[in-house]
Motif scaffolding. Structure first.
Motif, mmCIF file in Angstrom:
data_model
loop_
_atom_site.group_PDB
_atom_site.id
_atom_site.type_symbol
_atom_site.label_atom_id
_atom_site.label_comp_id
_atom_site.label_asym_id
_atom_site.label_seq_id
_atom_site.Cartn_x
_atom_site.Cartn_y
_atom_site.Cartn_z
ATOM 1 N N LYS A 1 0.827 -1.193 0.000
ATOM 2 C CA LYS A 1 0.000 0.000 0.000
ATOM 3 C C LYS A 1 0.871 1.255 0.000
ATOM 4 O O LYS A 1 2.054 1.219 0.316
ATOM 5 C CB LYS A 1 -0.931 -0.006 1.210
ATOM 6 N N ARG A 2 0.221 2.402 -0.292
ATOM 7 C CA ARG A 2 0.956 3.658 -0.467
ATOM 8 C C ARG A 2 1.799 3.998 0.760
ATOM 9 O O ARG A 2 2.964 4.385 0.651
ATOM 10 C CB ARG A 2 -0.031 4.794 -0.749
ATOM 11 N N SER A 3 1.233 3.856 1.972
ATOM 12 C CA SER A 3 1.974 4.227 3.182
ATOM 13 C C SER A 3 3.084 3.238 3.500
ATOM 14 O O SER A 3 3.926 3.509 4.350
ATOM 15 C CB SER A 3 1.013 4.305 4.374
ATOM 16 N N SER B 1 4.821 1.550 0.793
ATOM 17 C CA SER B 1 5.444 1.216 -0.482
ATOM 18 C C SER B 1 6.876 1.715 -0.512
ATOM 19 O O SER B 1 7.361 2.348 0.422
ATOM 20 C CB SER B 1 4.646 1.833 -1.636
ATOM 21 N N LYS C 1 -3.991 -6.909 5.078
ATOM 22 C CA LYS C 1 -4.489 -5.816 4.249
ATOM 23 C C LYS C 1 -4.123 -4.443 4.788
ATOM 24 O O LYS C 1 -4.393 -3.433 4.128
ATOM 25 C CB LYS C 1 -6.008 -5.933 4.091
ATOM 26 N N GLN C 2 -3.531 -4.386 5.983
ATOM 27 C CA GLN C 2 -3.031 -3.100 6.461
ATOM 28 C C GLN C 2 -1.818 -2.653 5.664
ATOM 29 O O GLN C 2 -1.556 -1.463 5.542
ATOM 30 C CB GLN C 2 -2.683 -3.199 7.948
ATOM 31 N N LYS C 3 -1.076 -3.604 5.126
ATOM 32 C CA LYS C 3 0.151 -3.268 4.417
ATOM 33 C C LYS C 3 0.127 -3.663 2.947
ATOM 34 O O LYS C 3 1.011 -3.246 2.193
ATOM 35 C CB LYS C 3 1.346 -3.934 5.101
ATOM 36 N N GLN D 1 -2.220 -4.329 -0.735
ATOM 37 C CA GLN D 1 -3.411 -4.329 -1.568
ATOM 38 C C GLN D 1 -3.500 -5.684 -2.250
ATOM 39 O O GLN D 1 -2.560 -6.103 -2.927
ATOM 40 C CB GLN D 1 -3.335 -3.212 -2.610
#
Length: 341
Positions: free
Chosen positions: A186-188, A190, A237-239, A241
């Motif tokens: 995910k963006r945060s 990546s 799914k916190q980290k 996608q």
């Protein structure tokens, strides 16, 4: 406004005046004439984008061609790798896997993963392009990625098992349960914009935090697990996608050797599966790591997180301790399309 006449109404005694008003359209016309510029008309801008996209030169970036072929343009197949004794009853190979990572170079975490498990993770390319004026080179440093697609074939290897013992026959011909997981950090969590393919320790790393176990802890491919747990854990799914996550069964139907080599009563399943993957693309333009006048080997995008992991896991059905499952392989190819801006 112009006063035409003034006077007193003889009936009411009140003063009155007759005026001539200016044209109503003069004010709005003046305001429209000097209004502040706010950009192109949205409809016109949309049409221009379509025109520019149609007339821009499209370049194709091939993924690494892991298909069996006659010369150096093909890279053969990717064999499955058995996990060490940390997964299952302690015998190596009870759970096997293949990890495909987009990009030409492995991330730092995936290098460490291979050091622990073996050659589990393979970079498949898909985003490396040179700068120049040739057909498949970018004139400048920027391009717009319009699509990125890869074909993946998972297939059981033919087994020649005549004259072997029962355990070897079961390893070769028993149905194999597979799980395919395709994730992107995910963006945060990546990769940083300036670090190329490297990931930080706190980022989404499949070796450390791919799943959430039954106690709520993060767990990855290098942790101790039971043989069934990698097929039942929820993806973190916190980290990550989740692009794909499903299960299927394959079996080595084509068994060579004596007719009695295939155990009676074993249900037949397909021996291969083909999967077509479409990877996420950025909305705007992408910058590549080119240097003016300096040759760069296999430059990658530097402002787009292109790293996608496809994790394929397998085990012999029944989860019988001691039976190896690494008798399958993967082949893949694909193409990324880029508009030369």
């Amino acid at each position: 406004m112009v006063v035409l006449k003034r006077g007193i109404n003889p009936k009411t005694g009140r003063r009155y005046r007759i005026v001539k008003r200016a044209k109503a359209a003069a004010g709005p016309a003046r305001r429209k004439r000097f209004r502040k510029y706010t950009g192109l008309n949205p409809s016109f801008a949309s049409q221009m984008r379509k025109y520019n996209s149609i007339n821009a030169e499209k370049k194709l970036i091939p993924f690494k061609n892991y298909l069996i072929g006659p010369d150096g343009d093909w890279l053969s197949h990717i064999p499955s790798v058995g996990f060490p004794g940390n997964v299952g009853s302690g015998d190596a190979g009870e759970v096997s896997g293949v990890v495909l990572q987009t990009g030409y170079y492995l991330t730092t975490n995936n290098v460490l993963l291979n050091n622990t498990v073996g050659d589990l993770c393979t970079p498949v390319g898909g985003y490396d392009i040179q700068q120049g004026s040739e057909n498949n080179e970018l004139d400048g440093r920027y391009g717009k990625i319009t699509s990125s697609q890869q074909n993946i074939w998972i297939q059981m290897n033919p087994q020649s098992i005549a004259g072997t013992d029962t355990s070897t026959r079961l390893e070769g011909v028993m149905p194999h349960d597979f799980r395919l997981i395709q994730v992107k950090a995910k963006r945060s969590n990546s990769i940083a914009a300036t670090t190329g393919p490297d990931q930080l320790a706190a980022s989404g790393a499949i070796k450390d935090n791919l799943w959430i176990d039954t106690s709520g802890k993060e767990i990855g491919l290098t942790n101790d697990m039971g043989a069934l747990e990698p097929f039942s854990f929820l993806v973190n799914k916190q980290k990550f996608q989740v692009l794909k996550d499903y299960k299927f069964t394959l079996c080595a139907n084509g068994v060579y050797g004596a007719a009695a080599a295939y155990p009676a009563g074993v249900k037949q399943y397909p021996s291969s599966k083909m999967i077509k993957c479409y990877y996420p693309t950025p909305r705007g333009k992408t910058k590549w790591a080119f240097r003016d006048g300096v040759s760069v080997s296999n430059p990658q995008p530097i402002d787009f997180n292109y790293v996608v992991h496809t994790i394929i896991l397998a085990r012999v059905r029944g989860s019988v301790a001691g039976y190896e499952s690494a008798n399958w392989s993967v082949q893949c190819n694909g193409t990324t399309a880029v508009l030369d801006l």
